[in-house]
Write a protein that holds these residues in place. Structure first.
Motif, mmCIF file in Angstrom:
data_model
loop_
_atom_site.group_PDB
_atom_site.id
_atom_site.type_symbol
_atom_site.label_atom_id
_atom_site.label_comp_id
_atom_site.label_asym_id
_atom_site.label_seq_id
_atom_site.Cartn_x
_atom_site.Cartn_y
_atom_site.Cartn_z
ATOM 1 N N ILE A 85 8.271 1.139 -7.796
ATOM 2 C CA ILE A 85 7.862 0.121 -8.762
ATOM 3 C C ILE A 85 8.732 -0.988 -8.658
ATOM 4 C CG2 ILE A 85 7.949 -0.378 -11.330
ATOM 5 C CD1 ILE A 85 6.876 2.480 -11.605
ATOM 6 N N VAL A 86 10.120 -0.944 -8.447
ATOM 7 C CA VAL A 86 10.863 -2.094 -8.159
ATOM 8 C C VAL A 86 10.468 -2.931 -7.076
ATOM 9 C CG1 VAL A 86 13.279 -2.592 -7.936
ATOM 10 C CG2 VAL A 86 12.771 -0.841 -9.567
ATOM 11 N N SER A 87 10.269 -2.367 -5.998
ATOM 12 C CA SER A 87 9.717 -2.896 -4.843
ATOM 13 C C SER A 87 8.545 -3.790 -4.950
ATOM 14 C CB SER A 87 9.806 -1.877 -3.485
ATOM 15 O OG SER A 87 11.005 -1.200 -3.386
ATOM 16 N N MET A 88 7.470 -3.104 -5.582
ATOM 17 C CA MET A 88 6.300 -3.851 -5.773
ATOM 18 C C MET A 88 6.599 -5.039 -6.716
ATOM 19 S SD MET A 88 3.145 -0.860 -6.125
ATOM 20 C CE MET A 88 4.161 -0.017 -7.206
ATOM 21 N N ALA A 136 0.850 -1.302 0.145
ATOM 22 C CA ALA A 136 -0.074 -0.020 -0.063
ATOM 23 C C ALA A 136 0.782 1.247 0.057
ATOM 24 C CB ALA A 136 -0.945 0.105 1.329
ATOM 25 N N TYR A 137 1.940 1.283 0.881
ATOM 26 C CA TYR A 137 2.732 2.436 0.822
ATOM 27 C C TYR A 137 3.593 2.767 -0.423
ATOM 28 C CZ TYR A 137 1.304 3.467 5.844
ATOM 29 O OH TYR A 137 0.817 3.629 6.878
ATOM 30 N N PRO A 138 4.180 1.630 -0.764
ATOM 31 C CA PRO A 138 4.851 1.831 -2.097
ATOM 32 C C PRO A 138 3.940 2.145 -3.298
ATOM 33 C CG PRO A 138 5.890 0.020 -0.996
ATOM 34 C CD PRO A 138 4.388 0.352 -0.196
ATOM 35 N N PHE A 139 2.757 1.700 -3.371
ATOM 36 C CA PHE A 139 1.751 2.080 -4.289
ATOM 37 C C PHE A 139 1.786 3.490 -4.122
ATOM 38 C CE2 PHE A 139 -1.026 -1.490 -6.641
ATOM 39 C CZ PHE A 139 -1.062 -0.340 -7.915
ATOM 40 N N ALA A 140 1.392 3.987 -2.969
ATOM 41 C CA ALA A 140 1.090 5.410 -2.814
ATOM 42 C C ALA A 140 2.126 6.404 -3.350
ATOM 43 C CB ALA A 140 0.571 5.762 -1.355
ATOM 44 N N ALA A 141 3.478 5.609 -3.166
ATOM 45 C CA ALA A 141 4.803 6.649 -3.670
ATOM 46 C C ALA A 141 4.839 6.571 -4.848
ATOM 47 C CB ALA A 141 6.043 5.723 -3.155
ATOM 48 N N VAL A 142 3.960 5.967 -5.708
ATOM 49 C CA VAL A 142 4.007 6.078 -7.116
ATOM 50 C C VAL A 142 3.434 7.341 -7.638
ATOM 51 C CG1 VAL A 142 3.245 5.102 -9.386
ATOM 52 C CG2 VAL A 142 4.113 3.670 -7.801
ATOM 53 N N PHE A 143 2.436 7.886 -6.739
ATOM 54 C CA PHE A 143 1.841 9.206 -7.058
ATOM 55 C C PHE A 143 2.255 10.532 -6.544
ATOM 56 C CE2 PHE A 143 -1.008 5.259 -7.518
ATOM 57 C CZ PHE A 143 -1.535 5.454 -8.935
ATOM 58 N N LEU A 163 12.204 -4.739 4.824
ATOM 59 C CA LEU A 163 13.664 -4.731 4.619
ATOM 60 C C LEU A 163 14.040 -3.788 3.361
ATOM 61 C CD1 LEU A 163 14.379 -8.475 4.241
ATOM 62 C CD2 LEU A 163 15.162 -6.886 5.994
ATOM 63 N N LEU A 164 12.896 -3.408 2.621
ATOM 64 C CA LEU A 164 13.260 -2.341 1.376
ATOM 65 C C LEU A 164 12.745 -0.935 1.968
ATOM 66 C CD1 LEU A 164 11.813 -4.346 -1.428
ATOM 67 C CD2 LEU A 164 14.272 -3.705 -1.187
ATOM 68 N N GLY A 204 12.290 7.734 3.643
ATOM 69 C CA GLY A 204 13.565 7.708 3.174
ATOM 70 C C GLY A 204 13.937 6.333 2.595
ATOM 71 N N GLY A 205 12.865 5.430 2.807
ATOM 72 C CA GLY A 205 13.325 4.072 2.578
ATOM 73 C C GLY A 205 13.352 3.945 1.238
ATOM 74 N N PHE A 206 14.035 2.863 0.549
ATOM 75 C CA PHE A 206 13.935 2.563 -0.733
ATOM 76 C C PHE A 206 12.407 2.435 -1.445
ATOM 77 C CE2 PHE A 206 14.165 -0.414 -4.437
ATOM 78 C CZ PHE A 206 14.738 0.418 -5.122
#
Length: 541
Positions: A502-505, A349-356, A484-485, A491-493
């Protein structure tokens, strides 16, 4: 573009064909949303004003025609195909009548744009409301073309030509993205949403909203080409007697009432969300909902659309045991993948939000709304199949009542959300929608079971329990990998930007998918085996 056809052995092929078009369309839809967020931000005056205005065509259109057409057209056209002319007269008369209604409604809606927008945006500032009204004048004509697209597409579906309906939205997204690029060249980007409503010029409004409308126009008109490909010709016919439109009207009446209820609930949600302008608000809810709808559109709609025509055929022949079998197969087939999709989106959910967006507080805001929505994805998809089963049976009355049940819950819950801190209002609204949807799906299952004298419930429940059990290990692995990511800390990757997200997802999705299907293989899932058997045979050949 080739047509996908459905016969007793073609559901899987048709579903995959539908899904392929939806995947491409949704990917471009996300690209469009990412570019849009880069142009006007996800938090701020412009984002919420445009989101309210661009949702208006869908809102008003759905009241008048959208769900009515979906609920009524396919079953009625399947029945009309038994006429001597193959249903041609029925189609021409129905399309003529529907286009008249859409034309009148669109003209009235545009004329009433200030009143409609003002009612939905009760809590907007005067500048923001003026901007939303300006956007609405450009966006509301979409209503007619959404209606035309649905009319033409549902006729194609009823004639078992499924491809165009799911592939032409690609054209819509391409046109809209091109418009956003032009906007960026002419006016520059505002990714943080710092541009105030008063700074948005009429030219900005015309390019932004006009290109969105142009995409919908192209999406609708291109379907006339595919009508000609399968031998259909539209000839306006104003002689509405003698082809069963009265029965269609009775069915549509209940659906019209149902859509009034759901639209009223949607307006209440938007009105309460505008209390949080500057925090997670209307644009954030729309973005999270689009993410929520991604697996539903790709998987559930693709499978259910292919099954819907067959269920309608079986219902027309009073083969209700086969209708029950179709519904069970559709639910078990969709939930196999929807459980995995829900788990992956929840973990990411958080990485997905970081796309926008890039500020971490905005990432958390959107991510929390995604989490509140995604819990209800499986029940939402089950409800979709149950609802379409009622429609195949020619019953639009029962869906009205279980929708009324949900709307009452939503109105009460959304009213309670006004008491939340502003940063939690959007999360609260999403949670209310989820809880009410779960209860609505349960009620719909009980009612359909009574209607069909059974629903293969034990088999469906066993499959669902197996899927949920198989998802436990993937969720644990996915959460560990996200941690881990750095997906939960500033500031996490995984939340450092679009590339890292995107890479993380992708990494998390691959790990979770492989472990999920591995668990199902160990558990000897019959549904997974049914999917793999033809795939293995094709690979051997």
């Amino acid at each position: 573009m080739a047509s996908a056809t459905v016969d007793s052995g073609g559901i899987g092929r048709a579903s995959l064909f539908l899904a392929s078009g939806t995947i491409v369309s949704r990917i471009l839809g996300f690209v469009k949303l990412i570019v849009l967020a880069g142009m006007i931000g996800a938090y701020g005056d412009s984002a919420d004003a445009f989101s309210i205005a661009n949702q208006l065509p869908n809102t008003v259109y759905v009241i008048v025609a959208g769900g009515i057409l979906t609920a009524v057209l396919v079953p009625q056209i399947v029945r009309a195909s038994q006429h001597a002319d193959g249903g041609t007269a029925y189609i021409n008369k129905l399309l003529t009548l529907a286009l008249l209604i859409l034309t009148i409604t669109t003209v009235v809606a545009v004329a009433l744009a200030p009143l409609i927008t003002g009612f939905i945006g009760l809590n907007l500032s005067s500048d923001q409301l003026a901007l939303a009204i300006a956007f609405a004048y450009w966006c509301l004509p979409q209503m007619f073309f959404y209606g035309l697209y649905t009319l033409l597409g549902e006729v194609l579906n009823a004639r078992k030509s499924f491809g165009p309906f799911t592939w032409v939205p690609v054209l819509n997204n391409v046109v809209a993205i091109a418009g956003l690029v032009v906007f960026a060249i002419m006016f520059g980007a505002d990714p943080t949403g710092s541009r105030s409503a008063g700074e948005v010029t009429p030219a900005m409004v015309a390019v932004l909203a006009g290109s969105a409308t142009l995409g919908v126009v192209a999406q609708a008109l291109v379907l006339f080409y595919f009508w000609r490909r399968i031998g259909l010709r539209f000839r306006p016919d104003f002689h509405f007697r003698g082809v069963g439109l009265r029965a269609t009207g009775r069915m549509a009446g209940w659906t019209f009432g149902m859509l009034l209820l759901t639209t009223g609930a949607g307006i209440a949600e938007t009105q309460v969300a505008t209390l949080a302008t500057g925090q997670a608000s209307v644009f954030v809810l729309a973005t999270a909902w689009l993410i929520f709808m991604l697996p539903h559109s790709v998987i559930t709609v693709s499978v259910a659309t292919a099954y819907f025509t067959r269920m309608s055929e079986h219902a027309a022949l009073a083969k209700f045991d086969l209708v029950k079998t179709d519904a069970s197969s559709a639910i078990r087939g969709t939930t196999l993948l929807i459980v995995l999709a829900s788990a992956v989106i929840a973990v990411c959910a958080y990485p997905f939000a970081a796309v926008f967006v890039s500020p971490f507080d905005q990432i958390v805001g959107i991510g929390n709304v995604i989490l509140a929505f995604i819990v209800g994805l499986v029940p939402f998809c089950v409800l979709f199949v149950l609802q379409r089963t009622f429609y195949a049976l020619g019953d639009t009355r029962t869906p009205f009542f279980f929708t009324l049940f949900q709307v009452v819950l939503i109105l009460l819950g959304v009213l309670g959300c006004t008491q939340l801190p502003v940063e939690w209002i959007a999360v609260g609204i999403a949670g209310v929608i989820t809880v009410s949807g779960v209860l609505q799906a349960a009620l719909a299952a009980v009612l359909l079971r009574r209607r069909l004298g059974g629903l293969d419930g034990r088999r469906m429940l066993q499959s669902l329990v197996k899927y949920l059990t198989a998802a436990i290990l993937p969720v644990l692995l996915g959460l560990s990998l996200v941690w881990l990511l750095g997906g939960t800390q500033q500031g996490g990757f995984a939340v450092s930007g679009r590339f890292g997200a995107i890479v993380s997802m992708i990494a998390v999705g691959l790990v979770m998918a492989s472990s999920y299907f591995g668990m199902l293989l160990l558990m000897r899932s019959a549904e997974l085996q049914a999917f793999l058997t033809p795939l293995r045979a094709r690979l051997r050949r």
